[in-house]
Design a protein around this motif. Structure first.
Motif, PDB file in Angstrom:
ATOM      1  N   PRO A 112      -4.140  -1.473   9.275  1.00 47.55           N
ATOM      2  CA  PRO A 112      -3.027  -1.164   8.377  1.00 47.55           C
ATOM      3  C   PRO A 112      -2.253   0.036   8.901  1.00 47.55           C
ATOM      4  CG  PRO A 112      -5.100  -0.420   7.422  1.00 47.55           C
ATOM      5  CD  PRO A 112      -5.452  -1.188   8.662  1.00 47.55           C
ATOM      6  N   LEU A 140      -4.603   1.229   0.881  1.00 50.37           N
ATOM      7  CA  LEU A 140      -3.255   0.712   0.637  1.00 50.37           C
ATOM      8  C   LEU A 140      -2.757   1.097  -0.752  1.00 50.37           C
ATOM      9  CD1 LEU A 140      -3.526  -2.854   2.224  1.00 50.37           C
ATOM     10  CD2 LEU A 140      -2.667  -0.754   3.254  1.00 50.37           C
ATOM     11  N   GLU A 164      -5.687  -6.732   4.022  1.00 49.80           N
ATOM     12  CA  GLU A 164      -5.430  -5.978   2.784  1.00 49.80           C
ATOM     13  C   GLU A 164      -6.690  -5.875   1.930  1.00 49.80           C
ATOM     14  OE1 GLU A 164      -2.141  -7.631   0.704  1.00 49.80           O
ATOM     15  OE2 GLU A 164      -0.680  -7.178   2.292  1.00 49.80           O
TER      16      GLU A 164
END
Length: 357
Positions: free
Chosen positions: A84, A36, A29
């Motif tokens: 991701p 994101l 992340e």
């Protein structure tokens, strides 16, 4: 190929502690913060419900072994440890994971057939060029370092059925089977050995069975499924609406009791050298009719046998409690799942980022 799970690459390289898994995801992340934040996706579990449904949508159009879907789900879990979800065409990835899993599980389909079926199912997002699926397959294999063999909980569950002390019924086995299917949408494939996932599913099924019979949730397994773990439908419980109200407190209470008994197993024994089980409430305190009394006695005996098994088997009760809580959390959040909203979010991201071609 490893002869068992304990010497497999799955255990050596792809089974980590929950804490380590959180650390891996936090690092991912941090490396992709901007992406994101710009294209936020729903909760990871809701996304895996969506991906599982896409796998089943594709699988229904092709002949497949049940474990193909389970194996494909594990491949997706592993892939998203490095990338991701916003960085990949999820529809193409699903088709590729299914194609690769069908080969791993010895139920192969020609790449052109899988690509054509995926294109027909999702024409907006799956390119007509077959080579794209081949490129994605290479990417998945590379990310998993060619470690493709997956050990699943199904055979361990069948072994539990054969345990004479547990006395599991086919109904309980069927419920546990559905719970295992649902476990692939949680972190259990990455944090929990297959045999422990099977035990978690068995325990949940024993607790849940009385309500399942009256709610219509029960899905009995066919004889073919009992003898061949690769056959049978990929059934699911599908959310907390199928669970009784006191489900969580009842389960965790019994597991806590098992944990306490396991801790005292060497110090507190009765005259026969066996660990004493929890005392029964006096049945005369609350008179019941004959049928209810018999049913209550059977349920109590079943739970006693299950708790005794957990204590004497030496399984990691603490990890089992964590895994059980994870399954309950999945069923709770499942109520928030809205397929259309997830589809819209994914489509918006794919089209904006040019991942749909």
């Amino acid at each position: 190929m490893a002869a068992n799970y304990w010497t497999s690459t799955q255990r050596k390289h792809w089974t980590v502690t929950p804490e380590k898994l959180t650390e891996i995801r936090d690092d991912l992340e941090k490396q992709n913060t901007k992406i994101l934040e710009q294209w936020p996706y729903p909760d990871r579990r809701l996304m895996f419900i969506f991906l599982r449904d896409r796998l089943l949508q594709l699988a229904k159009r092709l002949q497949f072994r049940q474990q193909c879907v389970a194996t494909a789900m594990v491949y997706l879990q592993r892939y998203f440890l490095s990338f991701p979800m916003q960085n990949v065409n999820l529809y193409l990835l699903v088709a590729t994971a299914f194609y690769l899993a069908s080969k791993t599980e010895e139920s192969p389909h020609h790449i052109r057939l899988v690509a054509a079926e995926a294109r027909q199912s999702w024409p907006e997002f799956v390119p007509g060029d077959v080579s794209r699926l081949g490129e994605m397959e290479f990417c998945i294999i590379s990310e998993m370092r060619s470690q493709l063999i997956i050990w699943h909980p199904y055979r361990s569950l069948i072994a539990l059925k054969e345990n004479q002390d547990l006395k599991l019924s086919n109904d309980e086995l069927g419920l546990a089977w559905s719970i295992i299917n649902d476990s692939f949408m949680t972190d259990l494939p990455l944090t929990t050995p297959p045999h422990l996932t099977a035990i978690i599913a068995m325990f949940l099924a024993v607790v849940f069975l009385p309500t399942a019979k009256t709610s219509g949730t029960l899905r009995p397994l066919s004889h073919d499924t009992l003898t061949n773990p690769d056959s049978g439908p990929f059934s699911s419980l599908g959310g907390s609406r199928n669970l009784p109200g006191p489900f969580q407190s009842s389960i965790l209470g019994n597991l806590q009791m098992s944990n306490q008994m396991a801790a005292q197993n060497n110090s507190n024994t009765n005259a026969n050298g066996k660990t004493p089980l929890n005392k029964q409430n006096d049945p005369s305190s609350q008179p019941l009719d004959k049928e209810k009394t018999i049913a209550a006695a059977k349920e109590s005996e079943k739970m006693q046998n299950t708790i005794k098994f957990l204590v004497e088997s030496g399984v990691d009760i603490e990890r089992m409690i964590e895994g059980t809580q994870e399954m309950i959390s999945l069923y709770d959040i499942w109520e928030q799942y809205n397929e259309k909203s997830v589809k819209d979010v994914v489509a918006r991201c794919l089209k904006t980022r040019g991942l749909d071609s």
